[in-house]
Each structure stands twice: as structure tokens, then as C-alpha cells.
Design an enzyme around this catalytic site. Structure first.
Site, mmCIF file in Angstrom:
data_model
loop_
_atom_site.group_PDB
_atom_site.id
_atom_site.type_symbol
_atom_site.label_atom_id
_atom_site.label_comp_id
_atom_site.label_asym_id
_atom_site.label_seq_id
_atom_site.Cartn_x
_atom_site.Cartn_y
_atom_site.Cartn_z
ATOM 1 N N CYS A 4 6.050 32.149 4.009
ATOM 2 C CA CYS A 4 5.584 33.402 3.425
ATOM 3 C C CYS A 4 6.785 34.305 3.108
ATOM 4 O O CYS A 4 7.548 34.690 3.993
ATOM 5 C CB CYS A 4 4.621 34.102 4.377
ATOM 6 S SG CYS A 4 4.166 35.738 3.797
ATOM 7 N N CYS A 7 6.767 37.649 4.992
ATOM 8 C CA CYS A 7 7.175 37.481 6.394
ATOM 9 C C CYS A 7 8.694 37.408 6.475
ATOM 10 O O CYS A 7 9.310 37.981 7.375
ATOM 11 C CB CYS A 7 6.552 36.232 7.006
ATOM 12 S SG CYS A 7 4.833 36.414 7.506
ATOM 13 N N ASP A 30 9.455 47.030 -5.024
ATOM 14 C CA ASP A 30 8.981 45.822 -5.695
ATOM 15 C C ASP A 30 10.099 45.269 -6.588
ATOM 16 O O ASP A 30 10.810 46.018 -7.253
ATOM 17 C CB ASP A 30 7.731 46.144 -6.531
ATOM 18 C CG ASP A 30 6.975 44.891 -6.934
ATOM 19 O OD1 ASP A 30 5.848 44.704 -6.458
ATOM 20 O OD2 ASP A 30 7.523 44.094 -7.738
ATOM 21 N N HIS A 46 1.715 38.675 9.861
ATOM 22 C CA HIS A 46 1.108 38.011 8.715
ATOM 23 C C HIS A 46 -0.411 38.163 8.728
ATOM 24 O O HIS A 46 -1.087 37.694 9.633
ATOM 25 C CB HIS A 46 1.465 36.523 8.685
ATOM 26 C CG HIS A 46 0.951 35.838 7.460
ATOM 27 N ND1 HIS A 46 1.627 35.846 6.263
ATOM 28 C CD2 HIS A 46 -0.212 35.178 7.232
ATOM 29 C CE1 HIS A 46 0.917 35.198 5.356
ATOM 30 N NE2 HIS A 46 -0.206 34.782 5.925
ATOM 31 N N THR A 96 -0.900 37.542 -5.874
ATOM 32 C CA THR A 96 0.035 36.416 -5.995
ATOM 33 C C THR A 96 0.719 36.102 -4.668
ATOM 34 O O THR A 96 1.004 34.941 -4.388
ATOM 35 C CB THR A 96 1.110 36.687 -7.074
ATOM 36 O OG1 THR A 96 1.797 37.889 -6.745
ATOM 37 C CG2 THR A 96 0.483 36.807 -8.447
ATOM 38 N N HIS A 101 -0.454 43.353 1.111
ATOM 39 C CA HIS A 101 0.535 44.368 0.725
ATOM 40 C C HIS A 101 -0.149 45.472 -0.052
ATOM 41 O O HIS A 101 -1.061 45.224 -0.834
ATOM 42 C CB HIS A 101 1.673 43.753 -0.091
ATOM 43 C CG HIS A 101 1.219 42.882 -1.217
ATOM 44 N ND1 HIS A 101 0.769 41.593 -1.028
ATOM 45 C CD2 HIS A 101 1.141 43.119 -2.538
ATOM 46 C CE1 HIS A 101 0.428 41.077 -2.199
ATOM 47 N NE2 HIS A 101 0.637 41.986 -3.129
HETATM 48 P P1 5GP Z 1 0.389 40.937 -6.016
HETATM 49 O O1 5GP Z 1 0.257 40.491 -7.447
HETATM 50 O O2 5GP Z 1 0.281 39.785 -5.046
HETATM 51 O O3 5GP Z 1 -0.518 42.085 -5.678
HETATM 52 O O4 5GP Z 1 1.838 41.557 -5.900
HETATM 53 C C1 5GP Z 1 2.949 40.877 -5.436
HETATM 54 C C2 5GP Z 1 4.125 41.736 -5.766
HETATM 55 O O5 5GP Z 1 5.242 41.278 -5.028
HETATM 56 C C3 5GP Z 1 4.530 41.728 -7.248
HETATM 57 O O6 5GP Z 1 4.501 43.046 -7.756
HETATM 58 C C4 5GP Z 1 5.932 41.128 -7.232
HETATM 59 O O7 5GP Z 1 6.783 41.732 -8.180
HETATM 60 C C5 5GP Z 1 6.390 41.391 -5.810
HETATM 61 N N1 5GP Z 1 7.338 40.421 -5.281
HETATM 62 C C6 5GP Z 1 7.204 39.069 -5.294
HETATM 63 N N2 5GP Z 1 8.255 38.491 -4.683
HETATM 64 C C7 5GP Z 1 9.048 39.497 -4.246
HETATM 65 C C8 5GP Z 1 10.286 39.522 -3.541
HETATM 66 O O8 5GP Z 1 10.860 38.506 -3.163
HETATM 67 N N3 5GP Z 1 10.814 40.751 -3.259
HETATM 68 C C9 5GP Z 1 10.207 41.910 -3.663
HETATM 69 N N4 5GP Z 1 10.807 43.059 -3.345
HETATM 70 N N5 5GP Z 1 9.032 41.912 -4.328
HETATM 71 C C10 5GP Z 1 8.467 40.724 -4.630
HETATM 72 ZN ZN ZN Z 2 3.437 36.618 5.714
#
Ligand code: 5GP
Ligand code: ZN
Length: 115
Positions: A4, A7, A30, A46, A96, A101
Site C-alpha cells: 500500500c 502505508c 497530492d 491501513h 484509485t 484518504h
Molecule cells: P483517489 O482517486 O483514490 O481518491 O485519489 C488518490 C490520490 O492520490 C490522487 O489524487 C493521486 O494524485 C494521489 N497519489 C497517488 N499516488 C501518490 C503518491 O505516491 N504520493 C502522493 N503525494 N499522492 C499520490
Molecule cells: Zn495502507
């Protein structure tokens, strides 16, 4: 959870731009911001999504909503102007990353309905 990404961010195994941290929660910028200010607030433990929360998480989620989000919004200078809080949950919402979050977005005029 071994694979994850959030995590790993919580454990500092992956770098992030942290804006707030305490024993149970971390907030970081983000990677792909959708607004001038875009921060993710996560529980360090988690939890896959809202669907997996239990009564044991009441204090944790209360802490995020009553303390962390307003504090971070204030520090980002978006508390007065307004901001949006989003929790994408499951496939239809296009969650995603499968670690709960809270998106905190601000610094621009939002539109409604969301896409
Ligand atoms: P979801 O679409 O799941 O609600 O949002 C996931 C968010 O996590 C997205 O806005 C994406 O840009 C962000 N994200 C994904 N991987 C990473 C990462 O490794 N670091 C940071 N800071 N944000 C991430
Ligand atoms: Zn996690």
C-alpha cells in the site's frame, strides 16, 4: 499492508510533502494537485475505505474531521475562502488508492456537480 503506497508514505518509506502529522494521522500534498491547494489526510493505520470503518475508528475519524481538516485548512489559508473535502469510495467514485484518504482542495472556485 505491504504494497500500500499510503502505508509507505505513513511509514516514511516513500517521500511526501507533509503538511501535518501526529500519532494517528498524516497529511501530505497530492502528487497530482487538482487545485492550488490539494492535500490528502490519511489515518496512519491501513483502512481500505469508509466501508471498512468500525466503531473503533470513531475517535480517529472524529479527530480528522474536527481537528485535522480545519487546522490544515487554516494553515493553508483556505478556511475563510472555502474548500472542498472529498472521500472517493469504491469503483464508481474512482477510488484509485485503496487506503482511506480525505482530499482537501482549495484555492480556486469549485464547480458543482463534480465529474
Ligand atoms: P483517489 O482517486 O483514490 O481518491 O485519489 C488518490 C490520490 O492520490 C490522487 O489524487 C493521486 O494524485 C494521489 N497519489 C497517488 N499516488 C501518490 C503518491 O505516491 N504520493 C502522493 N503525494 N499522492 C499520490
Ligand atoms: Zn495502507
Amino acid at each position: 499492508m505491504e504494497d500500500c503506497i499510503f502505508c509507505k508514505i505513513a511509514k516514511k518509506e516513500i517521500e511526501s510533502k507533509t503538511v501535518y502529522e501526529d500519532d494517528t494521522v498524516i497529511a501530505f500534498r497530492d502528487l497530482s494537485p487538482q487545485a492550488p491547494e490539494h492535500v490528502l489526510v490519511i489515518p496512519k493505520k491501513h483502512v481500505k475505505s469508509i466501508n471498512e470503518l468500525t466503531s473503533e475508528d470513531t475517535a480517529l475519524m472524529g479527530h480528522i474531521f474536527t481537528e485535522v481538516l480545519p487546522k490544515v485548512a487554516k494553515e493553508l489559508n483556505i478556511a475563510e475562502g472555502g474548500y472542498r473535502v472529498v472521500i472517493n469510495t469504491g469503483e464508481d467514485a474512482q477510488q484509485t488508492v485503496k487506503h482511506l484518504h480525505v482530499h482537501l482542495l482549495g484555492g480556486r472556485k469549485m464547480t458543482w456537480p463534480p465529474g
